[in-house]
Design an enzyme around this catalytic site. Structure first.
Site: not given
Length: 205
Positions: A66-67, A118, A122
Protein backbone atom coordinates in the site's frame (compact mmCIF):
# COMPACT_ATOMS: atom_id res chain seq x y z
CA UNK A 1 -3.05 -11.44 1.72
CA UNK A 2 -1.76 -8.85 -0.73
CA UNK A 3 -2.46 -5.23 0.14
CA UNK A 4 -2.06 -2.77 -2.72
CA UNK A 5 -2.54 -5.39 -5.43
CA UNK A 6 -3.31 -2.81 -8.12
CA UNK A 7 -0.03 -0.91 -7.73
CA UNK A 8 3.24 -1.33 -9.60
CA UNK A 9 4.75 -3.74 -7.08
CA UNK A 10 1.52 -5.22 -5.72
CA UNK A 11 0.31 -6.27 -9.16
CA UNK A 12 3.59 -8.09 -9.69
CA UNK A 13 3.22 -9.81 -6.31
CA UNK A 14 -0.28 -10.91 -7.28
CA UNK A 15 0.82 -12.21 -10.67
CA UNK A 16 3.73 -14.18 -9.22
CA UNK A 17 1.71 -15.47 -6.25
CA UNK A 18 -1.02 -16.84 -8.53
CA UNK A 19 1.58 -19.08 -10.17
CA UNK A 20 3.10 -20.19 -6.85
CA UNK A 21 1.84 -23.57 -5.64
CA UNK A 22 2.69 -22.73 -2.03
CA UNK A 23 -0.44 -20.62 -1.72
CA UNK A 24 -3.85 -22.23 -1.38
CA UNK A 25 -5.78 -18.97 -1.33
CA UNK A 26 -4.76 -15.38 -2.03
CA UNK A 27 -6.82 -12.57 -0.52
CA UNK A 28 -6.46 -9.27 -2.38
CA UNK A 29 -8.82 -6.53 -1.16
CA UNK A 30 -9.00 -3.64 -3.63
CA UNK A 31 -11.08 -0.59 -4.47
CA UNK A 32 -11.86 -1.90 -7.96
CA UNK A 33 -12.46 -5.43 -9.11
CA UNK A 34 -9.44 -7.42 -10.28
CA UNK A 35 -9.30 -9.66 -13.31
CA UNK A 36 -7.80 -12.40 -11.17
CA UNK A 37 -9.61 -15.75 -11.47
CA UNK A 38 -8.75 -18.97 -9.70
CA UNK A 39 -7.47 -18.95 -6.14
CA UNK A 40 -7.68 -15.16 -5.69
CA UNK A 41 -10.39 -13.88 -3.34
CA UNK A 42 -10.96 -10.22 -4.22
CA UNK A 43 -13.10 -8.30 -1.72
CA UNK A 44 -13.97 -4.93 -3.26
CA UNK A 45 -14.06 -2.30 -0.51
CA UNK A 46 -13.73 1.51 -0.26
CA UNK A 47 -10.30 0.96 1.33
CA UNK A 48 -10.58 3.80 3.77
CA UNK A 49 -10.84 4.07 7.53
CA UNK A 50 -12.55 2.54 9.34
CA UNK A 51 -11.87 -0.79 7.66
CA UNK A 52 -14.66 -3.35 7.42
CA UNK A 53 -14.82 -6.29 9.80
CA UNK A 54 -14.69 -9.47 7.72
CA UNK A 55 -13.60 -13.08 7.99
CA UNK A 56 -11.23 -12.70 5.04
CA UNK A 57 -8.74 -10.91 7.31
CA UNK A 58 -7.92 -14.37 8.72
CA UNK A 59 -4.77 -15.18 6.72
CA UNK A 60 -1.41 -16.70 7.57
CA UNK A 61 0.72 -13.92 6.09
CA UNK A 62 0.46 -10.43 4.61
CA UNK A 63 2.45 -8.66 1.93
CA UNK A 64 1.79 -4.93 2.11
CA UNK A 65 2.44 -2.75 -0.93
CA UNK A 66 0.00 0.00 0.00
CA UNK A 67 1.14 3.52 -0.68
CA UNK A 68 0.57 6.75 -2.50
CA UNK A 69 2.55 9.90 -3.28
CA UNK A 70 2.27 13.40 -1.88
CA UNK A 71 1.17 14.58 -5.32
CA UNK A 72 -1.57 11.96 -5.59
CA UNK A 73 -2.72 12.44 -2.00
CA UNK A 74 -2.83 16.20 -2.33
CA UNK A 75 -1.53 17.01 1.14
CA UNK A 76 0.70 15.67 3.89
CA UNK A 77 -2.24 14.68 6.12
CA UNK A 78 -3.88 12.78 3.25
CA UNK A 79 -0.61 11.04 2.44
CA UNK A 80 -0.12 10.10 6.11
CA UNK A 81 -3.64 8.69 6.28
CA UNK A 82 -2.80 6.19 3.51
CA UNK A 83 0.86 5.38 4.04
CA UNK A 84 0.68 5.31 7.83
CA UNK A 85 -2.83 5.04 9.23
CA UNK A 86 -4.28 2.70 6.60
CA UNK A 87 -1.24 0.42 6.55
CA UNK A 88 -1.26 0.07 10.34
CA UNK A 89 -5.02 -0.47 10.46
CA UNK A 90 -4.68 -3.32 7.93
CA UNK A 91 -1.80 -4.80 9.91
CA UNK A 92 -3.82 -4.65 13.11
CA UNK A 93 -6.83 -6.34 11.49
CA UNK A 94 -4.72 -9.15 10.08
CA UNK A 95 -2.76 -9.65 13.29
CA UNK A 96 -5.95 -9.79 15.37
CA UNK A 97 -7.29 -12.41 12.94
CA UNK A 98 -4.22 -14.60 13.38
CA UNK A 99 -1.65 -13.54 10.77
CA UNK A 100 1.87 -14.53 11.82
CA UNK A 101 3.96 -12.88 9.10
CA UNK A 102 3.96 -9.31 7.78
CA UNK A 103 6.15 -8.30 4.84
CA UNK A 104 6.22 -4.56 4.15
CA UNK A 105 7.38 -2.85 0.99
CA UNK A 106 8.88 0.28 2.53
CA UNK A 107 11.48 2.68 1.10
CA UNK A 108 15.21 3.28 1.02
CA UNK A 109 16.13 5.61 3.88
CA UNK A 110 13.03 4.95 5.98
CA UNK A 111 13.70 6.35 9.45
CA UNK A 112 11.26 7.56 12.13
CA UNK A 113 13.76 10.29 13.04
CA UNK A 114 14.25 11.57 9.49
CA UNK A 115 13.67 15.25 8.71
CA UNK A 116 12.15 14.16 5.40
CA UNK A 117 8.39 13.75 5.83
CA UNK A 118 8.12 10.82 3.40
CA UNK A 119 10.98 8.85 4.94
CA UNK A 120 9.87 9.69 8.48
CA UNK A 121 6.38 8.35 7.71
CA UNK A 122 7.82 5.13 6.28
CA UNK A 123 10.07 4.77 9.33
CA UNK A 124 7.19 5.27 11.75
CA UNK A 125 5.20 2.54 9.99
CA UNK A 126 8.15 0.15 10.12
CA UNK A 127 8.58 0.74 13.85
CA UNK A 128 4.88 0.29 14.59
CA UNK A 129 4.54 -2.92 12.58
CA UNK A 130 7.63 -4.35 14.26
CA UNK A 131 5.92 -3.92 17.65
CA UNK A 132 2.62 -5.57 16.73
CA UNK A 133 3.55 -9.08 17.74
CA UNK A 134 3.95 -10.78 14.38
CA UNK A 135 6.25 -13.80 14.52
CA UNK A 136 8.14 -12.56 11.45
CA UNK A 137 8.32 -9.01 10.11
CA UNK A 138 10.25 -8.20 6.95
CA UNK A 139 10.96 -4.57 6.04
CA UNK A 140 12.05 -4.25 2.42
CA UNK A 141 13.57 -0.90 1.46
CA UNK A 142 13.88 -0.58 -2.31
CA UNK A 143 15.45 2.39 -4.02
CA UNK A 144 13.65 3.91 -7.04
CA UNK A 145 11.18 1.38 -8.41
CA UNK A 146 11.62 0.67 -12.09
CA UNK A 147 8.13 -0.12 -13.38
CA UNK A 148 5.43 0.93 -15.80
CA UNK A 149 2.87 3.03 -13.96
CA UNK A 150 -0.64 4.14 -14.84
CA UNK A 151 -0.15 7.52 -13.18
CA UNK A 152 2.19 10.22 -14.40
CA UNK A 153 5.27 10.73 -12.19
CA UNK A 154 7.63 13.07 -14.08
CA UNK A 155 10.16 13.47 -11.26
CA UNK A 156 10.40 9.72 -10.82
CA UNK A 157 10.81 9.21 -14.57
CA UNK A 158 13.68 11.70 -14.66
CA UNK A 159 15.28 10.00 -11.67
CA UNK A 160 15.03 6.60 -13.34
CA UNK A 161 16.52 7.90 -16.60
CA UNK A 162 19.47 9.44 -14.77
CA UNK A 163 19.97 6.34 -12.62
CA UNK A 164 20.02 4.03 -15.63
CA UNK A 165 22.62 6.17 -17.36
CA UNK A 166 24.80 6.38 -14.26
CA UNK A 167 24.22 2.79 -13.06
CA UNK A 168 27.86 1.70 -13.54
CA UNK A 169 29.10 4.33 -11.08
CA UNK A 170 26.18 4.41 -8.63
CA UNK A 171 26.50 2.22 -5.52
CA UNK A 172 24.19 -0.79 -5.78
CA UNK A 173 22.02 0.41 -2.90
CA UNK A 174 20.92 3.46 -4.89
CA UNK A 175 20.28 1.84 -8.26
CA UNK A 176 16.69 1.40 -9.50
CA UNK A 177 15.08 -1.94 -8.65
CA UNK A 178 12.53 -3.60 -10.90
CA UNK A 179 9.02 -4.19 -9.59
CA UNK A 180 9.41 -7.85 -10.59
CA UNK A 181 12.51 -8.26 -8.43
CA UNK A 182 10.86 -6.57 -5.46
CA UNK A 183 7.79 -8.79 -5.79
CA UNK A 184 9.90 -11.96 -5.98
CA UNK A 185 11.82 -10.89 -2.88
CA UNK A 186 8.67 -10.10 -0.90
CA UNK A 187 7.20 -13.50 -1.73
CA UNK A 188 10.44 -15.29 -0.91
CA UNK A 189 10.65 -13.57 2.47
CA UNK A 190 7.29 -14.91 3.62
CA UNK A 191 9.15 -17.88 5.06
CA UNK A 192 12.14 -17.92 7.38
CA UNK A 193 13.05 -17.43 11.01
CA UNK A 194 11.25 -15.32 13.58
CA UNK A 195 12.04 -11.71 14.33
CA UNK A 196 12.35 -8.44 12.44
CA UNK A 197 14.39 -8.57 9.23
CA UNK A 198 15.41 -5.46 7.27
CA UNK A 199 16.34 -5.80 3.62
CA UNK A 200 18.17 -2.88 2.07
CA UNK A 201 17.85 -2.20 -1.64
CA UNK A 202 20.98 -4.10 -2.67
CA UNK A 203 19.55 -7.23 -1.06
CA UNK A 204 16.46 -7.16 -3.24
CA UNK A 205 17.25 -9.51 -6.10
Amino acid sequence: MILGATGAVGSQVLDQARKDRRFETIVAPTRRSLAAPGKVHNPVIPFDLPLPQANWWAVDAVICCLGTTLRQAGSKPAFYRVDHDLVLACAEQARAAGARVFVLNSALGANPMSRNFYLRTKGEVESAVARMGFERVVLARPSLIDAKREDNRPAEKLGLMASRLLAPVIPKRYRPVSAEAIAATLLRELTGGCGVITLESEQII
